[in-house]
Design an enzyme around this catalytic site. Structure first.
Site, PDB file in Angstrom:
ATOM      1  N   CYS A 220      11.544  32.140  17.559  1.00 10.47           N
ATOM      2  CA  CYS A 220      12.406  32.996  18.381  1.00 10.47           C
ATOM      3  C   CYS A 220      11.525  34.102  18.944  1.00 10.47           C
ATOM      4  CB  CYS A 220      13.554  33.563  17.559  1.00 10.47           C
ATOM      5  SG  CYS A 220      14.472  32.325  16.606  1.00 10.47           S
ATOM      6  N   GLY A 222      11.021  35.585  21.892  1.00  2.00           N
ATOM      7  CA  GLY A 222      11.418  36.628  22.832  1.00  2.00           C
ATOM      8  C   GLY A 222      10.275  36.969  23.759  1.00  2.00           C
ATOM      9  N   ALA A 223      10.013  38.263  23.938  1.00  2.00           N
ATOM     10  CA  ALA A 223       8.928  38.710  24.808  1.00  2.00           C
ATOM     11  C   ALA A 223       7.577  38.686  24.115  1.00  2.00           C
ATOM     12  CB  ALA A 223       9.218  40.110  25.331  1.00  2.00           C
ATOM     13  N   GLY A 224       7.541  38.298  22.828  1.00  2.00           N
ATOM     14  CA  GLY A 224       6.275  37.986  22.184  1.00  2.00           C
ATOM     15  C   GLY A 224       5.603  39.079  21.397  1.00  2.00           C
ATOM     16  N   ASP A 244      11.707  30.068  22.818  1.00  2.00           N
ATOM     17  CA  ASP A 244      12.916  30.881  22.918  1.00  2.00           C
ATOM     18  C   ASP A 244      13.870  30.171  23.874  1.00  2.00           C
ATOM     19  OD1 ASP A 244      13.335  33.987  21.918  1.00  2.00           O
ATOM     20  OD2 ASP A 244      14.698  33.416  23.518  1.00  2.00           O
ATOM     21  N   ASP A 272      16.595  24.628  25.090  1.00  2.00           N
ATOM     22  CA  ASP A 272      18.014  24.633  25.427  1.00  2.00           C
ATOM     23  C   ASP A 272      18.816  24.805  24.144  1.00  2.00           C
ATOM     24  OD1 ASP A 272      17.533  24.038  28.173  1.00  2.00           O
ATOM     25  OD2 ASP A 272      17.235  21.933  27.635  1.00  2.00           O
ATOM     26  N   ASP A 293      12.187  34.669  13.503  1.00  2.00           N
ATOM     27  CA  ASP A 293      12.637  36.045  13.733  1.00  2.00           C
ATOM     28  C   ASP A 293      13.956  35.932  14.499  1.00  2.00           C
ATOM     29  OD1 ASP A 293      12.758  38.793  14.022  1.00  2.00           O
ATOM     30  OD2 ASP A 293      11.445  38.813  15.778  1.00  2.00           O
ATOM     31  N   CYS A 346      16.182  41.916  12.197  1.00  2.00           N
ATOM     32  CA  CYS A 346      16.136  43.382  12.277  1.00  2.00           C
ATOM     33  C   CYS A 346      17.557  43.907  12.056  1.00  2.00           C
ATOM     34  CB  CYS A 346      15.548  43.855  13.597  1.00  2.00           C
ATOM     35  SG  CYS A 346      16.288  43.132  15.070  1.00  2.00           S
TER      36      CYS A 346
END
Length: 393
Positions: A220, A222-224, A244, A272, A293, A346
């Protein structure tokens, strides 16, 4: 800009944030930026005052208010009743409040969440909630791949910084600065030497213990942010598959990896929702390390994003927990025999942390090798739950 006109701007922003929270729309900071882009006539001093009122009103109301106006009325009634006189109905000013008009009451969190938060924090609940809504410091991660020692980077910063230790664990690449001390236009950001990353997030990557030359899946990504931390820990050697389902967030990873000097070892793959197992079939039982994550309530980040309290509902939390369980099972299938699986959220909600891990262990027979729960009040970082597994299969 007159005081009443400022209040009207605040009300409009708060209403946009409230609607976006209800409809799972844009984040609050993005809404604020968009609002000001469309109103170039608002000067810097007025923008700062408007922002301050917006964030104070969001922190004041733990429940999503009935309107942006109710959010501001509740804040002012509690903190500065004299300011209500500015609701005078003049041009570009809010109308006077009626006695029966709703005001957002003060609260730390949605009432339906309080039992779970009390379960998590016990007698420390009030202090922990206060910390969750306080202002966060600025944590940065020094990129090892840039080849500059942490001490040298610290000396190049425009303000004093300090090393960071979380739960007794030193983070050798982390530096902590006062909130707002450094803008992301600083050359050290532009050249990939440093990146903004909360210490709790850095600890997740550190506990994953990625090794040079291994194959890693950041499920997961995301922006890394954690992808780049893993790449640095791997000293630029090995392979990371960053996946992602959010095209926009994943697209941001490429330019960040270029700046950080690790693009060649990272492959991104857009998935997907619901089709992840087949789209990752080539990685089944292959990865040395899988980091899950997982998407979550973000309750551990309320000090940065207090509007997340307005977004969460019992139904949304149930959907998130089901997704977390599914992604943890998927990550388990990707780990090679003798590999390592790390789960992180988180969140400070037991249902998203220990609850998901306990159910996974009962289903698979694979108990966690270690777990760690972090919170701003106890550890000075964002709230996280982290579990590591060493699957025997």
């Amino acid at each position: 800009m007159r005081g009443p006109a400022r209040l009207q701007e605040v009300i409009e922003i708060l209403e946009d944030i409230r609607v976006a929270a209800r409809d799972e729309g844009a984040a609050a900071d993005a809404i604020v930026r968009r609002h000001f882009r469309g109103r170039r006539y608002i000067g810097a001093k007025d923008r700062a005052a408007i922002r301050d009122l917006v964030w104070r009103a969001i922190r004041h109301a733990g429940e999503r208010p009935v309107s942006g106006r109710a959010a501001l009325l509740g804040l002012l009634e509690a903190e500065d009743p004299k300011a209500l006189a500015l609701f005078d109905g003049s041009e570009r000013a809010p109308a006077p409040p009626a006695p029966e008009e709703p005001r957002a009451p003060p609260s730390r969190a949605p009432a339906w969440l309080m039992p779970e938060l009390a379960e998590r924090f016990g007698p420390a609940l009030e202090g922990e909630l206060a910390a969750l809504l306080g202002r966060a410091p600025l944590d940065i991660r020094v990129n090892r791949l840039a080849g500059r020692p942490v001490a040298e980077v610290a000396a190049a910063l425009p303000c004093p910084s300090e090393p960071v230790r979380i739960a007794g664990i030193p983070l050798p690449d982390a530096l902590r600065l006062p909130a707002g001390a450094l803008g992301e236009t600083h050359p050290l950001f532009a050249t990939g030497v440093i990146a903004v990353q909360d210490a709790g997030s850095q600890l997740v990557a550190a506990l994953a213990a990625a090794r040079p030359g291994t194959e890693v899946v950041d499920l997961c990504a995301g922006a890394g942010g954690k992808t780049l931390a893993l790449a640095a820990a791997m000293e630029g050697r090995g392979r990371i598959l960053a996946t992602d389902t959010d095209r926009k967030r994943l697209a941001a990873l490429g330019p960040r990896a270029v700046r950080a000097g690790c693009l060649s070892m990272i492959e991104t793959r857009l998935l997907d929702p619901g089709r992840e197992p087949e789209q990752l079939a080539d990685w089944r039982s292959r990865a040395d390390l899988v980091l899950v994550d997982a998407p979550c309530s973000g309750s551990g980040t309320w000090r940065r994003h207090p509007e997340l309290r307005w977004r969460l509902t019992p139904e949304r939390l149930d959907r998130l927990v089901a997704l977390q369980a599914r992604l943890l099972r998927l990550g388990h299938r990707l780990v090679r025999p003798g590999g390592r699986l790390v789960y992180a959220v988180c969140s400070v909600l037991p249902r998203e942390g220990q609850g998901v891990v306990t159910a996974f262990a009962a289903e698979t027979g694979v108990p966690p090798a270690a777990t760690l729960a972090l919170s701003p009040g106890s550890h000075g970082c964002d709230g996280f739950f982290i579990a590591s597994f060493d699957p025997p299969c």
